[in-house]
Design a protein around this motif. Sequence first.
Motif, mmCIF file in Angstrom:
data_model
loop_
_atom_site.group_PDB
_atom_site.id
_atom_site.type_symbol
_atom_site.label_atom_id
_atom_site.label_comp_id
_atom_site.label_asym_id
_atom_site.label_seq_id
_atom_site.Cartn_x
_atom_site.Cartn_y
_atom_site.Cartn_z
ATOM 1 N N THR A 222 -18.251 23.052 4.690
ATOM 2 C CA THR A 222 -17.797 23.425 6.040
ATOM 3 C C THR A 222 -16.816 22.381 6.578
ATOM 4 N N GLY A 223 -16.088 22.754 7.613
ATOM 5 C CA GLY A 223 -15.163 21.819 8.270
ATOM 6 C C GLY A 223 -13.801 21.834 7.614
ATOM 7 N N ILE A 224 -12.934 20.946 8.078
ATOM 8 C CA ILE A 224 -11.560 20.955 7.603
ATOM 9 C C ILE A 224 -11.478 20.454 6.148
ATOM 10 N N THR A 225 -10.396 20.834 5.499
ATOM 11 C CA THR A 225 -10.159 20.438 4.106
ATOM 12 C C THR A 225 -9.394 19.125 4.075
ATOM 13 N N LEU A 226 -9.866 18.186 3.254
ATOM 14 C CA LEU A 226 -9.195 16.877 3.146
ATOM 15 C C LEU A 226 -7.911 17.007 2.339
ATOM 16 N N LYS A 227 -6.898 16.277 2.788
ATOM 17 C CA LYS A 227 -5.618 16.258 2.064
ATOM 18 C C LYS A 227 -5.237 14.810 1.776
ATOM 19 N N ALA A 228 -4.549 14.596 0.667
ATOM 20 C CA ALA A 228 -4.094 13.247 0.329
ATOM 21 C C ALA A 228 -3.232 12.728 1.476
ATOM 22 N N GLY A 229 -3.465 11.471 1.875
ATOM 23 C CA GLY A 229 -2.712 10.865 2.966
ATOM 24 C C GLY A 229 -3.432 10.903 4.306
ATOM 25 N N MET A 230 -4.559 11.627 4.375
ATOM 26 C CA MET A 230 -5.380 11.545 5.600
ATOM 27 C C MET A 230 -6.127 10.216 5.577
ATOM 28 N N VAL A 231 -6.226 9.576 6.742
ATOM 29 C CA VAL A 231 -6.983 8.328 6.838
ATOM 30 C C VAL A 231 -8.151 8.548 7.792
ATOM 31 N N ILE A 232 -9.354 8.280 7.297
ATOM 32 C CA ILE A 232 -10.554 8.488 8.118
ATOM 33 C C ILE A 232 -11.474 7.261 8.064
ATOM 34 N N ALA A 233 -12.207 7.076 9.160
ATOM 35 C CA ALA A 233 -13.270 6.070 9.207
ATOM 36 C C ALA A 233 -14.588 6.816 9.069
ATOM 37 N N VAL A 234 -15.356 6.434 8.054
ATOM 38 C CA VAL A 234 -16.683 7.023 7.839
ATOM 39 C C VAL A 234 -17.694 5.975 8.293
ATOM 40 N N GLU A 235 -18.637 6.356 9.158
ATOM 41 C CA GLU A 235 -19.495 5.330 9.772
ATOM 42 C C GLU A 235 -20.892 5.819 10.112
ATOM 43 N N PRO A 236 -21.773 5.898 9.088
ATOM 44 C CA PRO A 236 -23.151 6.268 9.378
ATOM 45 C C PRO A 236 -23.851 5.268 10.290
ATOM 46 N N MET A 237 -24.574 5.807 11.274
ATOM 47 C CA MET A 237 -25.471 5.026 12.137
ATOM 48 C C MET A 237 -26.851 5.613 11.914
ATOM 49 N N LEU A 238 -27.721 4.874 11.221
ATOM 50 C CA LEU A 238 -29.030 5.400 10.838
ATOM 51 C C LEU A 238 -30.146 4.623 11.533
ATOM 52 N N ASN A 239 -31.200 5.358 11.900
ATOM 53 C CA ASN A 239 -32.319 4.777 12.645
ATOM 54 C C ASN A 239 -33.592 4.776 11.815
ATOM 55 N N LEU A 240 -34.411 3.743 12.039
ATOM 56 C CA LEU A 240 -35.720 3.672 11.378
ATOM 57 C C LEU A 240 -36.669 4.702 11.979
ATOM 58 N N GLY A 241 -36.557 4.929 13.264
ATOM 59 C CA GLY A 241 -37.424 5.902 13.944
ATOM 60 C C GLY A 241 -36.693 7.211 14.183
ATOM 61 N N GLU A 242 -36.775 7.687 15.423
ATOM 62 C CA GLU A 242 -36.145 8.970 15.737
ATOM 63 C C GLU A 242 -34.658 8.808 16.015
ATOM 64 N N ARG A 243 -33.945 9.928 16.003
ATOM 65 C CA ARG A 243 -32.483 9.875 16.090
ATOM 66 C C ARG A 243 -31.960 9.659 17.515
ATOM 67 N N TYR A 244 -32.852 9.800 18.517
ATOM 68 C CA TYR A 244 -32.377 9.865 19.904
ATOM 69 C C TYR A 244 -31.924 8.513 20.447
ATOM 70 N N VAL A 245 -30.849 8.550 21.235
ATOM 71 C CA VAL A 245 -30.241 7.327 21.776
ATOM 72 C C VAL A 245 -29.919 7.492 23.257
ATOM 73 N N TYR A 246 -29.704 6.358 23.941
ATOM 74 C CA TYR A 246 -29.268 6.407 25.347
ATOM 75 C C TYR A 246 -28.201 5.351 25.567
ATOM 76 N N MET A 247 -27.447 5.507 26.652
ATOM 77 C CA MET A 247 -26.422 4.510 26.995
ATOM 78 C C MET A 247 -26.944 3.579 28.091
ATOM 79 N N HIS A 248 -26.663 2.296 27.945
ATOM 80 C CA HIS A 248 -27.083 1.309 28.944
ATOM 81 C C HIS A 248 -26.228 1.414 30.208
ATOM 82 N N ASP A 249 -26.666 0.700 31.247
ATOM 83 C CA ASP A 249 -25.940 0.702 32.524
ATOM 84 C C ASP A 249 -24.551 0.080 32.409
ATOM 85 N N ASP A 250 -24.301 -0.684 31.327
ATOM 86 C CA ASP A 250 -22.958 -1.262 31.156
ATOM 87 C C ASP A 250 -21.935 -0.202 30.726
#
Length: 254
Positions: free
Chosen positions: A188-216
């Motif tokens: 699924t999703g778009i097809t990759l083509k030579a010359g595309m530049v992407i950042a791949v960045e897994p963020m994995l949790n030991l517990g559950e996946r849920y997150v929140y943003m701080h007051d900052d």
Amino acid sequence: MISIKSEREIKLMREAGILNYLTHEEIKKHLKVGMKTKELDKIAYNFIIAHNAKPSFLNYEGYPASICVSINDEVVHGIPGNRIIKDGDIVSIDVGVELHGYHSDAARTYIMGNVKEEVKNLVVNTEKALYEGLSKIKEGAKIGDISEAIESYAHKHGLSVVEELVGHGVGTNIHEDPDVPNYGKKGTGITLKAGMVIAVEPMLNLGERYVYMHDDDWTISTDDELPSAHFEHTVVVTKEGYKILTGEKCDGEE
Ligand code: MF3
Ligand code: CO
């Protein structure tokens, strides 16, 4: 719009990527238990400026520092400050470098001293998940192929995937199209083509996946306060696979 970079642009992006790698190495050299996270920010700022480049994150949508330092339950976008790094912490460091008008984006998570076995496994498996995702990249593959590889690797190792933040295209802007989610279905999703530049960045949790943003309005943490790890590389898609732009300079590379 997804841009395809020319050979000339890829060369410039590789230079930005090498400087990103060297900035990480400089930070690693100084990273120690007992230091304040803002000291790392200063080291990174000075190093990047000394190389006639700019920290991509500084002032990006008002972000107040050159790097992100996210500790333990902090997932990403931790703002460097007076917090002291302690034995037993895991420390995620995210660096963006702009050189010749092109950006590079890379993150690593470090284990500081005596860290519990399950937390060490979180860090090791998050880096492995990044490489699992990258291994799917080549011209003709789909974004979803990367996403599914990361998600299935994470789940196989009992880790959860943060869904609120995703990888992305990189170029003259630090965040470009397309999104690169760390969860999804292959084919699924778009097809990759030579010359595309992407950042791949897994963020994995030991517990559950849920997150929140701080007051900052920046720091993202896990709801259950269990640790999270983050690894990221900027890569260019090629006909046969991919090349990491934010990796070490190889022998023979000009
Ligand atoms: N590497 C981060 C990302 O892709 C960029 C940090 S954005 C900043 O999400 F605003 F914190 F700089
Ligand atoms: Co990124």
